[in-house]
Write a protein that holds these residues in place. Sequence first.
Motif, PDB file in Angstrom:
ATOM      1  N   VAL A 124      -2.532  -7.061   5.580  1.00  0.00           N
ATOM      2  CA  VAL A 124      -2.063  -6.100   6.581  1.00  0.00           C
ATOM      3  C   VAL A 124      -0.548  -5.972   6.599  1.00  0.00           C
ATOM      4  N   PRO A 125       0.209  -7.088   6.679  1.00  0.00           N
ATOM      5  CA  PRO A 125       1.673  -6.923   6.663  1.00  0.00           C
ATOM      6  C   PRO A 125       2.186  -6.317   5.368  1.00  0.00           C
ATOM      7  N   LEU A 126       1.558  -6.645   4.239  1.00  0.00           N
ATOM      8  CA  LEU A 126       1.973  -6.047   2.974  1.00  0.00           C
ATOM      9  C   LEU A 126       1.713  -4.547   2.989  1.00  0.00           C
ATOM     10  N   LEU A 127       0.566  -4.152   3.501  1.00  0.00           N
ATOM     11  CA  LEU A 127       0.212  -2.735   3.566  1.00  0.00           C
ATOM     12  C   LEU A 127       1.195  -1.964   4.447  1.00  0.00           C
ATOM     13  N   VAL A 128       1.494  -2.505   5.608  1.00  0.00           N
ATOM     14  CA  VAL A 128       2.371  -1.813   6.563  1.00  0.00           C
ATOM     15  C   VAL A 128       3.811  -1.766   6.068  1.00  0.00           C
ATOM     16  N   LEU A 129       4.359  -2.935   5.723  1.00  0.00           N
ATOM     17  CA  LEU A 129       5.765  -2.992   5.302  1.00  0.00           C
ATOM     18  C   LEU A 129       5.971  -2.273   3.975  1.00  0.00           C
ATOM     19  N   GLY A 130       5.009  -2.405   3.071  1.00  0.00           N
ATOM     20  CA  GLY A 130       5.110  -1.717   1.793  1.00  0.00           C
ATOM     21  C   GLY A 130       5.067  -0.216   1.955  1.00  0.00           C
ATOM     22  N   PHE A 131       4.201   0.259   2.848  1.00  0.00           N
ATOM     23  CA  PHE A 131       4.112   1.702   3.100  1.00  0.00           C
ATOM     24  C   PHE A 131       5.435   2.244   3.626  1.00  0.00           C
ATOM     25  N   VAL A 132       6.018   1.563   4.588  1.00  0.00           N
ATOM     26  CA  VAL A 132       7.287   2.017   5.169  1.00  0.00           C
ATOM     27  C   VAL A 132       8.384   2.023   4.106  1.00  0.00           C
ATOM     28  N   ALA A 133       8.448   0.968   3.305  1.00  0.00           N
ATOM     29  CA  ALA A 133       9.483   0.892   2.269  1.00  0.00           C
ATOM     30  C   ALA A 133       9.282   1.945   1.190  1.00  0.00           C
ATOM     31  N   ALA A 134       8.033   2.226   0.844  1.00  0.00           N
ATOM     32  CA  ALA A 134       7.734   3.172  -0.235  1.00  0.00           C
ATOM     33  C   ALA A 134       8.003   4.614   0.156  1.00  0.00           C
ATOM     34  N   LEU A 135       8.127   4.894   1.449  1.00  0.00           N
ATOM     35  CA  LEU A 135       8.405   6.256   1.892  1.00  0.00           C
ATOM     36  C   LEU A 135       9.747   6.767   1.376  1.00  0.00           C
ATOM     37  N   ALA A 136      10.654   5.858   1.049  1.00  0.00           N
ATOM     38  CA  ALA A 136      11.977   6.251   0.560  1.00  0.00           C
ATOM     39  C   ALA A 136      11.956   6.645  -0.908  1.00  0.00           C
ATOM     40  N   LEU A 170       1.461 -19.651  -5.233  1.00  0.00           N
ATOM     41  CA  LEU A 170       1.038 -18.280  -5.529  1.00  0.00           C
ATOM     42  C   LEU A 170       0.801 -17.539  -4.228  1.00  0.00           C
ATOM     43  N   GLY A 171       0.756 -16.227  -4.313  1.00  0.00           N
ATOM     44  CA  GLY A 171       0.499 -15.409  -3.131  1.00  0.00           C
ATOM     45  C   GLY A 171       1.544 -14.331  -2.940  1.00  0.00           C
ATOM     46  N   ALA A 172       1.173 -13.316  -2.162  1.00  0.00           N
ATOM     47  CA  ALA A 172       2.049 -12.171  -1.913  1.00  0.00           C
ATOM     48  C   ALA A 172       2.928 -12.358  -0.687  1.00  0.00           C
ATOM     49  N   SER A 173       2.899 -13.529  -0.068  1.00  0.00           N
ATOM     50  CA  SER A 173       3.689 -13.717   1.151  1.00  0.00           C
ATOM     51  C   SER A 173       5.185 -13.617   0.879  1.00  0.00           C
ATOM     52  N   GLY A 174       5.618 -14.033  -0.308  1.00  0.00           N
ATOM     53  CA  GLY A 174       7.030 -13.885  -0.647  1.00  0.00           C
ATOM     54  C   GLY A 174       7.447 -12.428  -0.666  1.00  0.00           C
ATOM     55  N   VAL A 175       6.557 -11.549  -1.155  1.00  0.00           N
ATOM     56  CA  VAL A 175       6.833 -10.112  -1.157  1.00  0.00           C
ATOM     57  C   VAL A 175       6.858  -9.580   0.273  1.00  0.00           C
ATOM     58  N   VAL A 176       5.949 -10.065   1.114  1.00  0.00           N
ATOM     59  CA  VAL A 176       5.927  -9.651   2.517  1.00  0.00           C
ATOM     60  C   VAL A 176       7.253  -9.988   3.188  1.00  0.00           C
ATOM     61  N   PHE A 177       7.725 -11.209   2.989  1.00  0.00           N
ATOM     62  CA  PHE A 177       8.996 -11.620   3.576  1.00  0.00           C
ATOM     63  C   PHE A 177      10.148 -10.811   2.982  1.00  0.00           C
ATOM     64  N   GLY A 178      10.066 -10.500   1.697  1.00  0.00           N
ATOM     65  CA  GLY A 178      11.110  -9.712   1.059  1.00  0.00           C
ATOM     66  C   GLY A 178      11.186  -8.304   1.620  1.00  0.00           C
ATOM     67  N   LEU A 179      10.040  -7.657   1.795  1.00  0.00           N
ATOM     68  CA  LEU A 179      10.010  -6.313   2.362  1.00  0.00           C
ATOM     69  C   LEU A 179      10.494  -6.326   3.809  1.00  0.00           C
ATOM     70  N   PHE A 180      10.147  -7.377   4.527  1.00  0.00           N
ATOM     71  CA  PHE A 180      10.624  -7.526   5.897  1.00  0.00           C
ATOM     72  C   PHE A 180      12.148  -7.600   5.925  1.00  0.00           C
ATOM     73  N   GLY A 181      12.731  -8.444   5.075  1.00  0.00           N
ATOM     74  CA  GLY A 181      14.181  -8.566   5.023  1.00  0.00           C
ATOM     75  C   GLY A 181      14.852  -7.279   4.588  1.00  0.00           C
ATOM     76  N   TYR A 182      14.244  -6.614   3.630  1.00  0.00           N
ATOM     77  CA  TYR A 182      14.793  -5.356   3.127  1.00  0.00           C
ATOM     78  C   TYR A 182      14.837  -4.299   4.224  1.00  0.00           C
ATOM     79  N   LEU A 183      13.734  -4.121   4.924  1.00  0.00           N
ATOM     80  CA  LEU A 183      13.672  -3.103   5.974  1.00  0.00           C
ATOM     81  C   LEU A 183      14.559  -3.472   7.159  1.00  0.00           C
ATOM     82  N   LEU A 184      14.761  -4.757   7.359  1.00  0.00           N
ATOM     83  CA  LEU A 184      15.566  -5.224   8.475  1.00  0.00           C
ATOM     84  C   LEU A 184      17.037  -4.843   8.319  1.00  0.00           C
TER      85      LEU A 184
END
Length: 205
Positions: A74-86, A117-131
């Motif tokens: 869920v966080p990957l889907l939401v944060l990734g969607f917002v970031a990908a809009l650009a 392993l896992g996508a949580s690092g990407v989730v945290f990265g997208l969070f930091g990026y959008l922040l």
Amino acid sequence: MYRMREETRARAVVAGAVMLGWVGLLWLLEGVDLATGHSLDSHGISPREPGELLDIVPAAFLHSGWGHVASNSVPLLVLGFVAALAGLRRFAGVVLTVIVTGGLGVWLTAPANTVTLGASGVVFGLFGYLLVRGFVDRRPLDVILGVVIAAVYGSLLWGVLPTDSGISWQGHLFGLTGGVVAAFAFRRPRRTSIPAAPTLPTGLK
């Protein structure tokens, strides 16, 4: 105005399709992993082994069970969607920066005899990026969006602390760092206004 709305709608459709496909891929890979006796888990990151550098990218797409992939979806889907809009090109650069930065951080600092392993690092990265993106680009709308993201997902920041031995806080911390780095690396160029040509007196034309 109508054309801008159509372009925004088209970007939203593309961003949504990309993120649904990405999350779907994570679930598919976890199904393959379970069906093959966890054979894909060997592509996680084992620290400070040179050959494991090749697993930095695959590790971001693999998980250690259905609960693990569900918690990231869920966080990957939401944060990734917002970031990908650009735009997808910028989004791809951001994600790659996050994966490489986070993966290298894990490879350098994770405890010996562990596999991460896992996508949580990407989730945290997208969070930091959008922040921080709005502040870097000096775009008020993105600043407001970053504040909203912080309000909704701000509790993620606890994940960068070494409070649980079963969770890779290194992946979270360096993923977050990668997101901030990406915000600067892929900041939008500032528009420079072209000065108007000087007007000469009538008699000198």
